[in-house]
Scaffold this active site. Structure first.
Site, PDB file in Angstrom:
ATOM      1  N   SER A  54      -6.281  18.817 -21.361  1.00 22.39           N
ATOM      2  CA  SER A  54      -6.287  17.684 -20.446  1.00 22.39           C
ATOM      3  C   SER A  54      -7.679  17.469 -19.891  1.00 22.39           C
ATOM      4  O   SER A  54      -8.419  18.425 -19.634  1.00 22.39           O
ATOM      5  CB  SER A  54      -5.305  17.947 -19.303  1.00 22.39           C
ATOM      6  OG  SER A  54      -5.531  17.072 -18.226  1.00 22.39           O
ATOM      7  N   LYS A  55      -8.024  16.180 -19.679  1.00 20.46           N
ATOM      8  CA  LYS A  55      -9.359  15.858 -19.154  1.00 20.46           C
ATOM      9  C   LYS A  55      -9.531  16.360 -17.729  1.00 20.46           C
ATOM     10  O   LYS A  55     -10.651  16.434 -17.236  1.00 20.46           O
ATOM     11  CB  LYS A  55      -9.601  14.355 -19.217  1.00 20.46           C
ATOM     12  CG  LYS A  55      -8.782  13.518 -18.253  1.00 20.46           C
ATOM     13  CD  LYS A  55      -9.133  12.040 -18.390  1.00 20.46           C
ATOM     14  CE  LYS A  55      -8.344  11.173 -17.418  1.00 20.46           C
ATOM     15  NZ  LYS A  55      -8.671   9.745 -17.562  1.00 20.46           N
ATOM     16  N   ARG A  56      -8.443  16.715 -17.065  1.00 23.56           N
ATOM     17  CA  ARG A  56      -8.572  17.246 -15.709  1.00 23.56           C
ATOM     18  C   ARG A  56      -9.092  18.684 -15.707  1.00 23.56           C
ATOM     19  O   ARG A  56      -9.514  19.184 -14.680  1.00 23.56           O
ATOM     20  CB  ARG A  56      -7.235  17.186 -14.969  1.00 23.56           C
ATOM     21  CG  ARG A  56      -6.863  15.773 -14.527  1.00 23.56           C
ATOM     22  CD  ARG A  56      -5.957  15.794 -13.317  1.00 23.56           C
ATOM     23  NE  ARG A  56      -5.908  14.495 -12.681  1.00 23.56           N
ATOM     24  CZ  ARG A  56      -5.413  14.281 -11.462  1.00 23.56           C
ATOM     25  NH1 ARG A  56      -4.961  15.302 -10.767  1.00 23.56           N
ATOM     26  NH2 ARG A  56      -5.387  13.092 -10.929  1.00 23.56           N
ATOM     27  N   ARG A  70     -17.198  18.665 -12.451  1.00 29.91           N
ATOM     28  CA  ARG A  70     -16.342  19.861 -12.522  1.00 29.91           C
ATOM     29  C   ARG A  70     -17.183  21.122 -12.420  1.00 29.91           C
ATOM     30  O   ARG A  70     -16.792  22.096 -11.773  1.00 29.91           O
ATOM     31  CB  ARG A  70     -15.539  19.863 -13.831  1.00 29.91           C
ATOM     32  CG  ARG A  70     -14.282  19.027 -13.797  1.00 29.91           C
ATOM     33  CD  ARG A  70     -13.378  19.342 -14.991  1.00 29.91           C
ATOM     34  NE  ARG A  70     -14.012  18.986 -16.251  1.00 29.91           N
ATOM     35  CZ  ARG A  70     -13.900  17.801 -16.832  1.00 29.91           C
ATOM     36  NH1 ARG A  70     -13.180  16.848 -16.275  1.00 29.91           N
ATOM     37  NH2 ARG A  70     -14.508  17.543 -17.969  1.00 29.91           N
TER      38      ARG A  70
END
Length: 491
Positions: A252-254, A464
């Protein structure tokens, strides 16, 4: 009809995902080995989120990966159009047929009414999915249609019995019909859902094998039922294992960069990325780790796919890319590939207008803008002006950026202005830590310009990184921050 026809059917609602390339690769190899046709179809029935920019990015990313298709929106073909938004009249024909044969029905229920039905079913220990007791008598349907009441069209689904899915990798899969809801086939805006459009398109485009991710297994009974209702022979289904993060969660891009464009911008060779994706759940007969696309096609056997969740490990990909750089490029080829990657006119052309006014010599360019050519800036917690809410502020910014439909200076500024207002901080205070996270410097070109040039995935990856450098959030803290973020206005 060609004996083997497969397709990749991405939705143009965001950046091109490595999962799309992964599924496309296995479809492509299967087709090539069988002398068939590989088709690209754009599934853009979600008109609110679909964009031309996303479609262009998907096509460019797949071409960069070395995959080609014989039919698609860019090359045409005998079964076009290849965008679902251009096939609305085709779907209407089959909706009318399903209604006439009593395989589908009009549903006028409001969201509140549907939620009450779900809660009532849950209270009785039943599956909360919407079932066929919503169908109304014909005269009531006519009255509501004449009154222009909004509606969707749902399919009838049996309440009892079992659907048996024949899967190329998994054998027989049994799903009880009681667990399958009466799926919406036509939305209130007149556009079909994926479920109707994909079945109709796969049949009309003579797709012989549907090779897709395992997340679609739960939807397959609905698709099989539609094939039965329309008196069509279903294709062979093959559900591939999902790509996983190293912690085994769904890619997931998260959590990690997932855009093909990110890996292109980071300086990975397309051959290495395709090689790595080919190793996701599959292996060469001789178990070697490095192989070309042509070698994979020659040795391909879909029965060798392992159903264990393949782990997408960026460090392993970096190692493999290094092997490709050293073993497949001589010095001159390396120079050419490097220049095409980082010193090309398109990329430099976007940066130079922001750099030229700030330098006195060419040698000033590298210290000022070298961060545009690096993977991630070298930063530490000491680089930031610490505050109690700094990590929360960066996390809010990251989530807001995740939701952007367009990635440009104007949309980034609007997102930052919105967050500054919601968090009751000055815009400058919101941008300051972003500046460090993105550039790794205290002085450089505008952070908004920098993010526009770097692109969405690269920018989000750097944010991030900054959150991790600052200590991140515990699970308890993250849950609290998510709860606070959810109360913000969506626009």
């Amino acid at each position: 009809m060609t004996s083997v026809r497969t397709r990749i059917a991405p939705s143009p609602t965001g950046d091109p995902h490595v999962g799309t390339a992964y599924i496309a690769l296995f479809n492509y190899c299967f087709t090539q080995q069988h002398g068939g046709e590989f088709i690209l179809r754009i599934e853009d029935t979600d008109q609110a989120r679909s964009t031309q920019a996303s479609e262009d990015a998907i096509l460019n990313a797949l071409r960069w990966s070395g995959l080609t298709w014989s039919e698609g929106p860019d090359v045409g073909g005998q079964f076009g159009p290849y965008r679902q938004s251009e096939r609305k009249a085709i779907y209407s024909t089959y909706i009318d047929q399903l209604l006439a044969d009593n395989h589908a029905f009009y549903c006028f229920r409001t969201p509140d009414e549907l939620e009450a039905i779900r809660e009532a079913r849950k209270a009785k220990g039943l599956n909360p999915g919407i079932k066929g007791d919503l169908a109304l008598p014909d005269d009531e349907v006519k009255r509501r249609l004449d009154a222009n009441e909004p509606y969707v069209i749902r399919m009838h689904v049996p309440d009892e019995g079992v659907c048996v899915i024949q899967d190329e990798l998994r054998g027989e899969i049994e799903v009880e019909w009681s667990q399958v809801d009466c799926q919406i086939l036509l939305k209130s805006d007149g556009m079909p859902t994926y479920h109707l459009a994909s079945v109709v398109d796969d049949h009309l485009m003579e797709i012989s094998h549907v090779i897709r991710g395992e997340e679609w297994i739960s939807s397959t009974p609905k698709h099989i039922l539609l094939y039965q209702y329309l008196d069509w022979t279903p294709p062979t289904f093959c559900h591939m294992p999902l790509l996983r993060n190293p912690d085994k969660s769904k890619l997931s891009k998260r959590k990690n960069p997932t855009s093909i464009g990110y890996y292109q911008r980071m300086g990975f060779m397309p051959e290495a990325l395709v090689n790595y994706l080919g190793r996701m759940g599959w292996s060469m007969p001789d178990e070697r780790e490095k192989f070309s696309l042509d070698e994979m096609i020659a040795a391909f056997d879909i029965s060798r796919v392992s159903l264990g969740g393949p782990v997408f490990d960026v460090e392993k990909l970096e190692w493999l890319n290094g092997v490709w750089l050293r073993e497949n490029l001589d010095a001159q080829q390396f120079i050419q590939a490097f220049c095409e990657w980082g010193l090309n006119r398109d990329y430099l052309g976007a940066a130079i207008p922001h750099v030229q006014s700030r330098v006195n010599t060419f040698s000033d360019v590298v210290p000022l803008a070298g961060f545009l050519l690096s993977g991630a800036p070298d930063i530490s917690a000491d680089d930031f002006a610490q505050s109690d809410d700094l990590v929360k502020q960066l996390q809010f910014t990251l989530w807001r950026f995740d939701a952007l439909r367009e990635w440009n200076k104007a949309s980034l500024l609007e997102a930052c202005q919105f967050l500054a207002e919601q968090l009751d901080v000055k815009l400058k205070a919101l941008l300051a830590p972003l500046f460090i996270a993105i550039t790794g410097k205290s002085n450089s070109i505008s952070v908004l310009d920098s993010m526009e040039i770097l692109g969405s995935d690269m920018s989000r990856a750097r944010i991030r990184q900054a959150i991790e450098v600052l200590g991140g959030l515990s699970k308890k803290q993250l849950k609290k921050v998510e709860k606070a973020y959810r109360v913000l206005p969506s626009e």
